[in-house]
Design an enzyme around this catalytic site. Sequence first.
Site, mmCIF file in Angstrom:
data_model
loop_
_atom_site.group_PDB
_atom_site.id
_atom_site.type_symbol
_atom_site.label_atom_id
_atom_site.label_comp_id
_atom_site.label_asym_id
_atom_site.label_seq_id
_atom_site.Cartn_x
_atom_site.Cartn_y
_atom_site.Cartn_z
ATOM 1 N N GLY A 305 0.820 -1.201 0.000
ATOM 2 C CA GLY A 305 0.000 0.000 0.000
ATOM 3 C C GLY A 305 0.859 1.258 0.000
ATOM 4 O O GLY A 305 1.956 1.300 -0.568
ATOM 5 N N SER A 306 0.396 2.290 0.703
ATOM 6 C CA SER A 306 0.995 3.622 0.576
ATOM 7 C C SER A 306 2.404 3.746 1.143
ATOM 8 O O SER A 306 3.096 4.725 0.834
ATOM 9 C CB SER A 306 0.087 4.665 1.226
ATOM 10 O OG SER A 306 -1.123 4.773 0.507
ATOM 11 N N THR A 307 2.850 2.807 1.974
ATOM 12 C CA THR A 307 4.249 2.884 2.403
ATOM 13 C C THR A 307 5.179 2.747 1.206
ATOM 14 O O THR A 307 6.311 3.245 1.222
ATOM 15 C CB THR A 307 4.582 1.779 3.434
ATOM 16 O OG1 THR A 307 4.150 0.503 2.927
ATOM 17 C CG2 THR A 307 3.915 2.045 4.765
ATOM 18 N N PHE A 308 4.670 2.106 0.128
ATOM 19 C CA PHE A 308 5.494 1.918 -1.061
ATOM 20 C C PHE A 308 5.625 3.208 -1.867
ATOM 21 O O PHE A 308 6.464 3.302 -2.764
ATOM 22 C CB PHE A 308 4.923 0.806 -1.941
ATOM 23 C CG PHE A 308 5.918 0.252 -2.906
ATOM 24 C CD1 PHE A 308 6.873 -0.655 -2.491
ATOM 25 C CD2 PHE A 308 5.912 0.646 -4.239
ATOM 26 C CE1 PHE A 308 7.811 -1.158 -3.376
ATOM 27 C CE2 PHE A 308 6.844 0.145 -5.137
ATOM 28 C CZ PHE A 308 7.803 -0.757 -4.703
ATOM 29 N N LYS A 309 4.833 4.213 -1.538
ATOM 30 C CA LYS A 309 4.976 5.502 -2.218
ATOM 31 C C LYS A 309 6.359 6.103 -1.971
ATOM 32 O O LYS A 309 6.828 6.951 -2.733
ATOM 33 C CB LYS A 309 3.865 6.456 -1.763
ATOM 34 C CG LYS A 309 2.475 6.033 -2.249
ATOM 35 C CD LYS A 309 1.365 6.879 -1.648
ATOM 36 C CE LYS A 309 -0.002 6.400 -2.147
ATOM 37 N NZ LYS A 309 -1.131 7.098 -1.493
#
Length: 586
Positions: A305-309
Site C-alpha cells: 500500500g501507501s508505504t510503497f509511495k
Amino acid sequence: MNENRTRHRGRITFLFLALAVAAAALSGRLAYLMVFRSQYYSEKAEDLHQRERTIKAARGEIIDRNGTVIASNRTVCTVSVIHNQIQDPEQVTAVLSEKLGLPEEQVRARVEKRSSREIVKTNVDKAVGDSIRDMGLAGVKVDEDYKRYYPYDSLASKVLGFTGGDNQGIIGLEVKYEEYLKGTGGKILTMTDAAGIEIENAAEDRIEPIPGNDLYVSLDVNIQKYAEQAAYQVMEKKKAKQVSILVMNPKNGEILAMASVPEFHLNDPFSLPEGTPAPQDEKEQQELLNRMWRNPCVSDTYEPGSTFKIITAAAGLEEGVVDLEDHFNCPGFRIVEDRKIRCHKTGGHGSETFLQGMMNSCNPVLIDVGQRLGVDNYYKYFEQFGLMGKTGIDLPGEASTIMHKKENMGAVELATVSFGQSFQVTPVQLAATVSSIINGGIRVTPHLGVKAVSADGTVIREFEYPRGERILSEETSARMRYILEQVVAGGSGKNAAVAGYRIGGKTATSEKLPRSLKKYISSFIGFAPADDPQVLALITIDEPEGVYYGGTIAAPVIADVFKNILPYLGIPEAEEESASAFRIYG
C-alpha cells in the site's frame, strides 16, 4: 600282494605330505595373522568387549547485544537399559514406569528387548534421573544430557527458533547457525565380558564432548519486549489476526527487534495454542504447527500500500521527473486507460504540490509520477533498489517479491504499483529498502548474527554482511528524509509524532485479496531522528476490526514504541523543531 602294499604305502605317504602341506599353510597363515594382523584382530576383539554410550555436547548459547542470554541449556538425563545386565526385570520395569511416568507395557518392551542398549526416555528431569541412579539397579544407565532452555520462553520465538529431541535446530536462528551452535558429542566406553555384562571395577574410557560456540546477535531483549507488548496491545484492541513489528538500524541493517504476535512457547513448541480445534490427523497437526512457527516478517508477502509511495517518490526524484514544488491536481481519481482509480479522499485534494501529495498520501499524484517514470525506468529502479531479489537476511524461509513481469506491465499495472498495490513484498524487504533510501542511499543487508565465540572466549567468526552499492544519491536521500518528516509533522502520519523528537514516516492501508472480503492490512513505517536516522520501525496489523486506517491505528503504535526506545538508545531530543528544510530542497 607286494604291489598292494606298495600302493598302500604310497597313499599313506601322499596323505602325510598333504597333511604336512596343510599344516604348514595353516602355520604360515597363523603366523601372518599373529605378526602382521595382530593389531587389527586385537581391535576387533576389544570392540566385542566394549560398549559405547554417547555424551551430548552442550549447545552454544544465544546472547543478545547487551550480553543477555536468550537461549541456554538445562541439564537433563537419558535413562536406558542393557538387557544382558538386568537381574530383576520386574523391579526395573516397575521402578522406571513409576519414576518416568510411562506405561508399564512400554517400559517392559524396552527392558525385554535384546539389544546392546535401549533408551527408555530422554530429557528426564535431573532430580528424577539422580534418584534412579541412586537406586543402583543392575542394567539401568542414567547419563547426563542437555535440553535447550529459553529463559524468556515466548520472547522472539519466531526469530530464535528451537531444537528437536536430538538437540538440532529446527527453525529460526537455531537452524541457521546450527554449524556454530551444535558442538561435538563425546563417548563413554565400558568393558564387558563375553556375555555382554560390564566388568565390575573396569576403567571407563571417556572422550569428552566439545561444547558449541555461543552466538551473539543484534537483538535487544528490552526493545523486543517493548515491541511485543505494543503488538499484543493493538492485536487485542483491534481483534487483529496477527501483528508484526520490526525494528532495525537503517545505517547497517542490524535488527534490534522482530515481533510477530501471537508468539509461541519455545520451551513447549509442539503444543498448539489454547482454543485451537483438535486436528483431524497428523498432517493437519503439522500444518497448524508450521503456521504457528511461521515468521511473517520474513516468509509472508503482502501488498504494502501507501508505504510503497516512498519507493515511487525516491525513483521519481532521482530520475528527475518530479520535484517537491511540482503542481498536481487531484479530483479524487485518475482515469488510466479504461480504469477509474480512486484516491482515498473521494472528493479529491484539489491543487497540491508533490510534497503536499506525499503528505496527503494522494494516489493520483503518485500515479502521475509513475507514468512519468514509465515501465522501463520503474523496473530499472526496482532492480537498482534491490527489490527484485531477496534481502539475504540470516533467517530461513525468506520469500521473494511477487511482481508483474516487465512485458506484462501496462499503464494500469504501472499506476497501481506506483501507490503500492497489485504486487507483494515481505515486511523485511520493505524495511531494508526504506532504510537504504533514508540512510544516504546505501543498500543494507538486514541481519541478526554478530559473531560466534567458543567456550574459552575465542572469537571463531565475526559475521560480515555486504554493504551494498549506492542505490540513489545523497541529495535524493536527504529530500526523502525531509518529505517523510513532513508527513509526520503535518500530514497523514501525524499520529506518529513524538514530543521532542524529529520523526519521519509513512502510513498505509492496503486491501487484501480478494477485494470482495473487505479485509485490510494497516501499516506504518517510521524512523528517527529524521535528519540522521538511527532507528527504523515497521508495523503491520493484519485484518483489524472496526477502524482500519494505518494513520489512525498503526502510526500511534510506532509512536509509543519510539517513546520507549529512543531514550533507551540514548538518542537525544532535538534542540529545536525542524527548520525550513523546504527552502533548501524546494
